[in-house]
Design an enzyme around this catalytic site. Structure first.
Site, short mmCIF file in Angstrom:
data_model
loop_
_atom_site.label_atom_id
_atom_site.label_comp_id
_atom_site.label_asym_id
_atom_site.label_seq_id
_atom_site.Cartn_x
_atom_site.Cartn_y
_atom_site.Cartn_z
N LYS A 1 -10.58 -4.92 -6.72
CA LYS A 1 -9.28 -5.60 -6.79
C LYS A 1 -9.56 -7.08 -6.55
O LYS A 1 -9.24 -7.64 -5.51
CB LYS A 1 -8.36 -5.03 -5.70
CG LYS A 1 -6.90 -4.99 -6.07
CD LYS A 1 -6.05 -4.66 -4.86
CE LYS A 1 -5.79 -3.19 -4.68
NZ LYS A 1 -4.85 -2.94 -3.54
N VAL B 1 -3.33 1.29 -4.89
CA VAL B 1 -3.85 2.44 -5.64
C VAL B 1 -4.31 3.52 -4.67
O VAL B 1 -4.68 3.23 -3.53
CB VAL B 1 -5.01 2.04 -6.59
CG1 VAL B 1 -4.54 1.04 -7.62
CG2 VAL B 1 -6.20 1.48 -5.81
N GLU C 1 -18.92 2.47 -1.67
CA GLU C 1 -17.57 2.19 -1.17
C GLU C 1 -16.54 2.47 -2.27
O GLU C 1 -16.83 2.35 -3.46
CB GLU C 1 -17.53 0.72 -0.71
CG GLU C 1 -16.18 0.11 -0.43
CD GLU C 1 -15.41 0.71 0.75
OE1 GLU C 1 -15.43 1.95 0.88
OE2 GLU C 1 -14.79 -0.04 1.49
N ARG D 1 -5.57 11.82 -0.92
CA ARG D 1 -6.98 11.55 -1.24
C ARG D 1 -7.52 12.57 -2.23
O ARG D 1 -8.53 12.36 -2.89
CB ARG D 1 -7.84 11.59 0.02
CG ARG D 1 -7.55 10.48 1.02
CD ARG D 1 -8.59 10.54 2.13
NE ARG D 1 -8.20 9.74 3.28
CZ ARG D 1 -8.52 8.45 3.44
NH1 ARG D 1 -9.21 7.81 2.52
NH2 ARG D 1 -8.16 7.80 4.52
N ASP E 1 -11.31 -5.08 -1.75
CA ASP E 1 -10.03 -5.75 -1.82
C ASP E 1 -10.24 -7.18 -1.28
O ASP E 1 -10.75 -8.04 -2.01
CB ASP E 1 -9.06 -4.89 -0.99
CG ASP E 1 -7.62 -5.34 -1.00
OD1 ASP E 1 -7.30 -6.27 -1.73
OD2 ASP E 1 -6.81 -4.76 -0.26
N GLY F 1 -12.68 6.47 2.54
CA GLY F 1 -12.39 6.43 1.10
C GLY F 1 -13.55 6.72 0.18
O GLY F 1 -13.35 7.21 -0.93
P1 IMP Z 1 -10.96 -4.90 2.21
O1 IMP Z 1 -11.59 -4.98 3.56
O2 IMP Z 1 -9.68 -5.69 2.15
O3 IMP Z 1 -11.87 -5.24 1.06
O4 IMP Z 1 -10.42 -3.44 2.03
C1 IMP Z 1 -11.23 -2.41 1.82
C2 IMP Z 1 -10.65 -1.15 2.38
O5 IMP Z 1 -9.23 -1.13 2.36
C3 IMP Z 1 -11.10 -0.01 1.51
O6 IMP Z 1 -12.19 0.61 2.11
C4 IMP Z 1 -9.91 0.90 1.46
O7 IMP Z 1 -10.03 1.86 2.46
C5 IMP Z 1 -8.73 0.04 1.77
N1 IMP Z 1 -7.95 -0.34 0.57
C6 IMP Z 1 -7.92 -1.52 -0.06
N2 IMP Z 1 -7.08 -1.53 -1.10
C7 IMP Z 1 -6.56 -0.28 -1.14
C8 IMP Z 1 -5.63 0.37 -2.02
O8 IMP Z 1 -5.08 -0.19 -2.99
N3 IMP Z 1 -5.38 1.67 -1.73
C9 IMP Z 1 -5.95 2.35 -0.68
N4 IMP Z 1 -6.81 1.77 0.14
C10 IMP Z 1 -7.12 0.48 -0.07
#
Ligand code: IMP
Length: 175
Positions: A130, A152, A98, A165, A102, A43
């Site tokens: 987020k 998103v 990054e 993407r 999330d 991403g």
């Molecule tokens: P985390 O480990 O939950 O913080 O998630 C991070 C990863 O999840 C990011 O690098 C994104 O690749 C993916 N991600 C989290 N939220 C979204 C979203 O709303 N859309 C697309 N990818 C997301």
């Protein structure tokens, strides 16, 4: 995905404006240094590609790959390393780039990995935050935009199945 299924949350112009400002700040912060920029794949590739063009800094690029989402719109909670760096990070100033934070699990995992390699410094910057979904505390130096608790995609982030993407805006599925 069909463009009637989504709405624009952050336009391409706003994204570029935010990144330009951050690029100028980072140019000051890293003045006189030779740094390693690490986009977190997949991403983070588009954000990093734009950001480094707004940075007047001596830099090398390395890549780290992490996956946690699989095909769903919810994090699996399990982080996997899919690609590793090749240059040594020991004694280097590292800038981790990054797309979105999330739950924080991905960044917590990747930061731990980088720190275990003894860089002189580690700075983490994120395009989208987020925050409401955070499960673990993670130190992030700068987040450019906050986003609501919605799925998103665009501007480097994928929609389910790995598509979209290449959209220039950050969009969200219509509710
Ligand atoms: P985390 O480990 O939950 O913080 O998630 C991070 C990863 O999840 C990011 O690098 C994104 O690749 C993916 N991600 C989290 N939220 C979204 C979203 O709303 N859309 C697309 N990818 C997301």
């Amino acid at each position: 995905m069909n463009d009637t299924d989504w709405e624009v949350l952050i336009s391409a112009d706003r994204i570029q404006e935010g990144i330009r400002k951050l690029g100028a700040e980072l140019t000051e912060i890293y003045s006189g240094k030779k740094i390693i920029v690490i986009p977190l794949l997949r991403g983070g590739f588009m954000f990093a590609a734009d950001l480094v063009r707004y940075m007047d800094v001596d830099l090398q690029i390395e890549f780290l790959g992490a996956a946690s989402y699989g095909e769903q719109t919810q994090s699996s909670g399990e982080v996997r390393l899919t690609l590793d760096t090749t240059l040594p990070l020991s004694g280097r100033d590292v800038l981790l780039v990054e797309d979105i934070i999330d739950t924080g699990l991905t960044l917590a995992y990747i930061q731990k990995l980088i720190k275990s390699r003894n860089p002189t410094s580690l700075r983490t910057i994120v395009l989208l935050d987020k925050e409401i979904r955070r499960k673990v505390a993670v130190e992030v130096n700068e987040c450019i935009f906050s986003v609501p608790d919605r799925f998103v995609f665009g501007y480097g982030l994928d929609s389910p199945g790995g598509f979209d993407r290449n959209l220039p805006d950050i969009v969200a599925l219509k509710e």
